[in-house]
Scaffold this motif. Structure first.
Motif, PDB file in Angstrom:
ATOM      1  N   LYS A  75       1.511 -59.717 -29.969  1.00  0.00           N
ATOM      2  CA  LYS A  75       1.136 -60.548 -31.081  1.00  0.00           C
ATOM      3  C   LYS A  75       0.662 -61.991 -30.809  1.00  0.00           C
ATOM      4  CE  LYS A  75       3.414 -61.675 -35.612  1.00  0.00           C
ATOM      5  NZ  LYS A  75       4.640 -61.640 -36.216  1.00  0.00           N
ATOM      6  N   GLY A  76      -0.403 -62.457 -31.773  1.00  0.00           N
ATOM      7  CA  GLY A  76      -1.017 -63.703 -31.588  1.00  0.00           C
ATOM      8  C   GLY A  76      -1.735 -64.008 -30.202  1.00  0.00           C
ATOM      9  N   VAL A  77      -2.218 -62.925 -29.570  1.00  0.00           N
ATOM     10  CA  VAL A  77      -3.048 -63.269 -28.592  1.00  0.00           C
ATOM     11  C   VAL A  77      -4.010 -62.182 -28.397  1.00  0.00           C
ATOM     12  CG1 VAL A  77      -3.018 -63.086 -25.784  1.00  0.00           C
ATOM     13  CG2 VAL A  77      -1.171 -64.060 -27.064  1.00  0.00           C
ATOM     14  N   VAL A  78      -5.406 -62.303 -28.041  1.00  0.00           N
ATOM     15  CA  VAL A  78      -6.448 -61.611 -27.607  1.00  0.00           C
ATOM     16  C   VAL A  78      -6.970 -61.563 -26.219  1.00  0.00           C
ATOM     17  CG1 VAL A  78      -7.116 -61.295 -29.985  1.00  0.00           C
ATOM     18  CG2 VAL A  78      -8.160 -62.967 -28.587  1.00  0.00           C
ATOM     19  N   LEU A  79      -7.749 -60.856 -25.826  1.00  0.00           N
ATOM     20  CA  LEU A  79      -8.373 -61.024 -24.545  1.00  0.00           C
ATOM     21  C   LEU A  79      -9.861 -61.187 -24.518  1.00  0.00           C
ATOM     22  CD1 LEU A  79      -6.413 -58.109 -22.546  1.00  0.00           C
ATOM     23  CD2 LEU A  79      -5.749 -60.427 -22.933  1.00  0.00           C
ATOM     24  N   ALA A  80     -10.374 -61.650 -23.448  1.00  0.00           N
ATOM     25  CA  ALA A  80     -11.893 -61.825 -23.551  1.00  0.00           C
ATOM     26  C   ALA A  80     -12.260 -61.918 -22.199  1.00  0.00           C
ATOM     27  CB  ALA A  80     -12.430 -62.953 -24.188  1.00  0.00           C
ATOM     28  N   ARG A  81     -13.516 -61.518 -21.735  1.00  0.00           N
ATOM     29  CA  ARG A  81     -13.876 -61.829 -20.233  1.00  0.00           C
ATOM     30  C   ARG A  81     -13.797 -63.075 -20.050  1.00  0.00           C
ATOM     31  NH1 ARG A  81     -16.854 -57.971 -22.490  1.00  0.00           N
ATOM     32  NH2 ARG A  81     -16.904 -55.668 -21.562  1.00  0.00           N
ATOM     33  N   ASP A  82     -13.699 -63.530 -18.576  1.00  0.00           N
ATOM     34  CA  ASP A  82     -13.705 -65.159 -18.119  1.00  0.00           C
ATOM     35  C   ASP A  82     -15.006 -65.396 -18.342  1.00  0.00           C
ATOM     36  OD1 ASP A  82     -10.904 -64.773 -17.375  1.00  0.00           O
ATOM     37  OD2 ASP A  82     -11.683 -64.278 -15.162  1.00  0.00           O
ATOM     38  N   GLY A  83     -15.198 -66.981 -18.331  1.00  0.00           N
ATOM     39  CA  GLY A  83     -16.329 -67.508 -18.370  1.00  0.00           C
ATOM     40  C   GLY A  83     -17.040 -67.596 -19.890  1.00  0.00           C
ATOM     41  N   ALA A  84     -18.237 -67.127 -19.994  1.00  0.00           N
ATOM     42  CA  ALA A  84     -19.119 -67.553 -21.126  1.00  0.00           C
ATOM     43  C   ALA A  84     -18.344 -66.802 -22.258  1.00  0.00           C
ATOM     44  CB  ALA A  84     -20.664 -67.021 -20.809  1.00  0.00           C
ATOM     45  N   GLU A  85     -18.171 -65.481 -22.333  1.00  0.00           N
ATOM     46  CA  GLU A  85     -17.752 -64.683 -23.193  1.00  0.00           C
ATOM     47  C   GLU A  85     -16.276 -65.253 -23.797  1.00  0.00           C
ATOM     48  OE1 GLU A  85     -17.651 -60.563 -22.847  1.00  0.00           O
ATOM     49  OE2 GLU A  85     -20.031 -60.570 -22.341  1.00  0.00           O
ATOM     50  N   ALA A  86     -15.391 -65.657 -23.004  1.00  0.00           N
ATOM     51  CA  ALA A  86     -14.235 -66.323 -23.365  1.00  0.00           C
ATOM     52  C   ALA A  86     -14.413 -67.676 -24.121  1.00  0.00           C
ATOM     53  CB  ALA A  86     -13.352 -66.720 -22.130  1.00  0.00           C
ATOM     54  N   ARG A  87     -15.547 -68.368 -24.095  1.00  0.00           N
ATOM     55  CA  ARG A  87     -15.662 -69.436 -24.586  1.00  0.00           C
ATOM     56  C   ARG A  87     -16.294 -69.152 -25.984  1.00  0.00           C
ATOM     57  NH1 ARG A  87     -17.462 -71.386 -19.630  1.00  0.00           N
ATOM     58  NH2 ARG A  87     -19.706 -70.711 -20.000  1.00  0.00           N
ATOM     59  N   VAL A  88     -17.148 -68.079 -25.930  1.00  0.00           N
ATOM     60  CA  VAL A  88     -17.698 -67.485 -27.444  1.00  0.00           C
ATOM     61  C   VAL A  88     -16.572 -66.988 -28.235  1.00  0.00           C
ATOM     62  CG1 VAL A  88     -19.073 -65.553 -28.279  1.00  0.00           C
ATOM     63  CG2 VAL A  88     -19.965 -66.844 -26.451  1.00  0.00           C
ATOM     64  N   VAL A  89     -15.609 -66.458 -27.805  1.00  0.00           N
ATOM     65  CA  VAL A  89     -14.381 -65.838 -28.561  1.00  0.00           C
ATOM     66  C   VAL A  89     -13.872 -67.012 -28.842  1.00  0.00           C
ATOM     67  CG1 VAL A  89     -12.300 -64.396 -28.410  1.00  0.00           C
ATOM     68  CG2 VAL A  89     -14.369 -63.548 -27.331  1.00  0.00           C
ATOM     69  N   GLU A  90     -13.353 -67.798 -28.125  1.00  0.00           N
ATOM     70  CA  GLU A  90     -12.421 -69.018 -28.525  1.00  0.00           C
ATOM     71  C   GLU A  90     -13.039 -69.691 -29.699  1.00  0.00           C
ATOM     72  OE1 GLU A  90     -10.127 -72.749 -26.645  1.00  0.00           O
ATOM     73  OE2 GLU A  90     -11.502 -71.716 -25.585  1.00  0.00           O
ATOM     74  N   ASP A  91     -14.442 -70.087 -29.457  1.00  0.00           N
ATOM     75  CA  ASP A  91     -15.219 -70.875 -30.430  1.00  0.00           C
ATOM     76  C   ASP A  91     -15.247 -70.131 -31.951  1.00  0.00           C
ATOM     77  OD1 ASP A  91     -15.353 -72.839 -28.751  1.00  0.00           O
ATOM     78  OD2 ASP A  91     -17.580 -72.377 -28.013  1.00  0.00           O
ATOM     79  N   THR A  92     -15.519 -68.817 -31.703  1.00  0.00           N
ATOM     80  CA  THR A  92     -15.798 -67.929 -32.884  1.00  0.00           C
ATOM     81  C   THR A  92     -14.650 -67.905 -33.738  1.00  0.00           C
ATOM     82  OG1 THR A  92     -17.731 -66.778 -31.872  1.00  0.00           O
ATOM     83  CG2 THR A  92     -16.758 -65.616 -33.730  1.00  0.00           C
ATOM     84  N   VAL A  93     -13.525 -67.633 -33.017  1.00  0.00           N
ATOM     85  CA  VAL A  93     -12.196 -67.306 -33.802  1.00  0.00           C
ATOM     86  C   VAL A  93     -11.756 -68.739 -34.286  1.00  0.00           C
ATOM     87  CG1 VAL A  93      -9.729 -67.011 -33.341  1.00  0.00           C
ATOM     88  CG2 VAL A  93     -11.501 -65.581 -32.395  1.00  0.00           C
ATOM     89  N   ARG A  94     -12.117 -69.777 -33.730  1.00  0.00           N
ATOM     90  CA  ARG A  94     -11.563 -71.045 -34.301  1.00  0.00           C
ATOM     91  C   ARG A  94     -12.411 -71.403 -35.421  1.00  0.00           C
ATOM     92  NH1 ARG A  94     -12.186 -73.776 -30.144  1.00  0.00           N
ATOM     93  NH2 ARG A  94      -9.841 -74.112 -29.302  1.00  0.00           N
ATOM     94  N   ALA A  95     -13.704 -71.214 -35.428  1.00  0.00           N
ATOM     95  CA  ALA A  95     -14.608 -71.229 -36.495  1.00  0.00           C
ATOM     96  C   ALA A  95     -14.228 -70.639 -37.850  1.00  0.00           C
ATOM     97  CB  ALA A  95     -16.008 -71.252 -36.253  1.00  0.00           C
ATOM     98  N   HIS A  96     -13.606 -69.312 -37.389  1.00  0.00           N
ATOM     99  CA  HIS A  96     -13.494 -68.341 -38.513  1.00  0.00           C
ATOM    100  C   HIS A  96     -12.396 -68.679 -39.196  1.00  0.00           C
ATOM    101  CE1 HIS A  96     -13.132 -64.541 -40.965  1.00  0.00           C
ATOM    102  NE2 HIS A  96     -11.927 -64.441 -40.190  1.00  0.00           N
ATOM    103  N   PHE A  97     -11.259 -69.060 -38.280  1.00  0.00           N
ATOM    104  CA  PHE A  97      -9.934 -69.650 -38.843  1.00  0.00           C
ATOM    105  C   PHE A  97     -10.105 -70.988 -39.810  1.00  0.00           C
ATOM    106  CE2 PHE A  97      -6.416 -67.381 -36.357  1.00  0.00           C
ATOM    107  CZ  PHE A  97      -7.414 -66.090 -36.357  1.00  0.00           C
ATOM    108  N   THR A  98     -10.928 -71.850 -39.176  1.00  0.00           N
ATOM    109  CA  THR A  98     -11.307 -72.998 -40.108  1.00  0.00           C
ATOM    110  C   THR A  98     -11.799 -72.781 -41.386  1.00  0.00           C
ATOM    111  OG1 THR A  98     -11.465 -74.333 -37.913  1.00  0.00           O
ATOM    112  CG2 THR A  98     -12.459 -75.270 -39.947  1.00  0.00           C
ATOM    113  N   GLU A  99     -12.692 -71.719 -41.645  1.00  0.00           N
ATOM    114  CA  GLU A  99     -13.423 -71.512 -42.606  1.00  0.00           C
ATOM    115  C   GLU A  99     -12.757 -70.728 -43.426  1.00  0.00           C
ATOM    116  OE1 GLU A  99     -16.913 -69.707 -41.325  1.00  0.00           O
ATOM    117  OE2 GLU A  99     -17.658 -71.925 -40.323  1.00  0.00           O
ATOM    118  N   THR A 100     -11.814 -69.961 -43.026  1.00  0.00           N
ATOM    119  CA  THR A 100     -11.002 -68.920 -44.025  1.00  0.00           C
ATOM    120  C   THR A 100      -9.734 -69.283 -44.469  1.00  0.00           C
ATOM    121  OG1 THR A 100     -12.030 -67.075 -42.541  1.00  0.00           O
ATOM    122  CG2 THR A 100     -10.075 -66.521 -44.053  1.00  0.00           C
ATOM    123  N   ARG A 101      -9.619 -69.170 -45.722  1.00  0.00           N
ATOM    124  CA  ARG A 101      -8.133 -69.899 -46.333  1.00  0.00           C
ATOM    125  C   ARG A 101      -7.075 -68.877 -45.890  1.00  0.00           C
ATOM    126  NH1 ARG A 101      -7.952 -71.983 -52.170  1.00  0.00           N
ATOM    127  NH2 ARG A 101      -5.936 -72.384 -52.621  1.00  0.00           N
TER     128      ARG A 101
END
Length: 475
Positions: free
Chosen positions: A36-62
């Motif tokens: 619970k509360g954790v996802v996996l992503a590939r190291d490197g660029a894809e991990a950065r994409v996942v982290e940034d995208t999730v943070r942006a989505h969580f910021t924009e979603t009530r």
């Protein structure tokens, strides 16, 4: 499926992983567990994409909180994946489903998966059917499969790595395990001296391999010592450790896995599977015990073209070998079936009997709807170590293990198939295990009926069918 037993198994695994918050799902359907509360992503660029995208989505979603979105653990590791926290497991809803939805559009643009749940990989799928608990073999009953005639030649012995729960301390007292080494089983008994859940699982499997293929050097690793469970984020690295300790073996026998929501496997095993593909090692993996046609990974890699030559997925036949065992997963992704019901092998050594308490079960019919006296009904009990210990009012039965046991599951069909590949290598002086697998399957003349399909079956020559009770035909 059996929801009660599924929830019991969930609670037991959660107690064994007190530092990890686990969740069922989706919809508590019993297919898998995940962190619970954790996802996996590939190291490197894809991990950065996942982290940034999730943070942006969580910021924009009530209703979603972006403050917890961050990477946890090292930025790189042997398995090539990064854990990304997407919520506080102790607060509110699980953030994982929201994080997965946040990446849907990005995955569509890139044409491949970027994010995954952190699944629990386990030797008994989460419906708690391994397919049954072990019972002591009747005194004087020999192993089944019985020991094949043949000798061990250290110069030509086939290397078999069993990734499982380790070896009981006195396994060497069982003559067939003279050429078996590996990790000791951790905490064999509890404070009351009772055998812990899945203790002896790895020893039992090693005994099946040694019986069917005597010219083998068997190594049993304790990768799954924690009640047979491990997080996907750790599993890939542990597999690398297992093969690097003694070099890549001829055959890996793996009786563990998980279902997923996707049809593309486990992100945490990507690096290992790519490396396996480049080796000569054959991975023989259990198809799982959910009684389902849902792909079970890593066995289901056998149906992925790029890995088809390096993986053999194994389902279980019922006691008489005529069709599938009630618990066995099935479907076109299962490559072959082998006996997996009421096999007899070494659970412990012979230096002292070990007690195990059983609580009577309420099941009086097959949980998967099949009409024979399957292991869902007989023996009619379930170990107290695989449930809450509170259900049922009957007085528990205490039984003693002093060597051989009977056990059922795709866990045990898997080493039977792996051993037949090893035996073929010895008989035909074939050093390539993948070539041996192809030769063995192409020469098969035996089949079984599985859900109306005619499927290849591997039955060890020394295996003895066990009669099963079938329902009477109506007039």
């Amino acid at each position: 499926m059996a929801p009660q037993r599924f929830h019991e198994q969930f609670r037991h695994i959660q107690r064994s992983m007190p530092d990890v918050a686990l969740a069922m799902g989706p919809d508590d359907d019993g297919h898998f567990l995940y962190e619970k509360g954790v996802v996996l992503a590939r190291d490197g660029a894809e991990a950065r994409v996942v982290e940034d995208t999730v943070r942006a989505h969580f910021t924009e979603t009530r209703g979603l909180v972006p403050d917890h979105v961050r990477r946890t653990g090292p930025g790189t590791n042997r398995s090539g994946i990064t854990r990304i926290q997407v919520g506080d497991p102790a607060e509110g809803d699980d953030g994982v489903p929201h994080a997965l939805r946040a990446l849907t559009e990005a995955e569509g643009r890139r044409g491949h998966r970027l994010v995954s749940r952190n699944h629990v990989v386990h030797i008994a799928p989460v419906n708690a059917c391994p397919g049954d608990e072990p019972v002591p073999a009747p005194r004087g009953e020999p192993a089944n499969p019985a020991p094949e005639e043949g000798r061990h030649d250290p110069d030509t012995a086939v290397g078999v790595l069993v990734v499982d729960t380790g070896l009981v301390h006195d396994h060497g007292a069982y003559p067939l395990l003279a050429h078996t080494t590996g990790d000791p089983q951790v905490s064999e008994t509890d404070a009351d001296g009772l055998l812990r859940q899945y203790v002896g699982h790895g020893t039992f499997i090693a005994g099946i391999v040694a019986a069917v293929a005597p010219n083998t050097d068997i190594t049993v690793r304790g990768t799954l010592n924690d009640v047979g469970a491990i997080l996907e984020s750790e599993f890939g690295g542990k597999l690398f450790e297992a093969v690097e300790q003694g070099g890549w073996p001829d055959i890996i026998s793996l009786s563990a896995g998980t279902s997923t929501e996707s049809a593309v496997g486990l992100l945490g095993l990507d690096a290992f599977m790519r490396e396996l593909r480049e080796q000569r090692t054959l991975l023989v993996a259990a198809a799982g015990n959910n009684g389902s046609d849902t792909p079970f990974w890593p066995a289901a890699y056998a149906s992925v073209p790029e890995y088809a030559d390096s993986v053999l997925s194994v389902g279980a036949l019922r006691g008489d070998g005529a069709s599938e065992a009630c618990f066995s997963n099935h479907g076109p992704w299962v490559g072959v079936y082998a006996p997996g019901e009421r096999l007899t092998s070494a659970l412990t050594g012979f230096d002292a009997p070990v007690p195990y308490v059983y609580q009577h079960s309420t099941y009086d019919a097959c949980r998967f709807g099949l009409g024979y006296a399957c292991t869902c009904r007989f023996p009619r009990h379930t170990g107290v170590l695989s449930d809450t210990g509170e259900s049922g009012t009957a007085k528990p039965d205490q039984v003693m293990f002093d060597g051989l046991a009977q056990w059922s599951g795709t866990s045990f069909a898997t080493p039977a198939a792996a051993a037949l590949v090893a035996a073929h290598m010895t008989a035909h002086k074939e050093r390539d295990p993948r070539a041996a697998r192809r030769q063995l399957l192409s020469s098969l003349t035996e089949y079984a009926d599985v859900r109306g399909a005619h499927v290849p079956a591997l039955r060890p020559p020394t295996w003895r069918p066990v009669p099963v009770a079938l329902p009477a035909r109506s007039a």
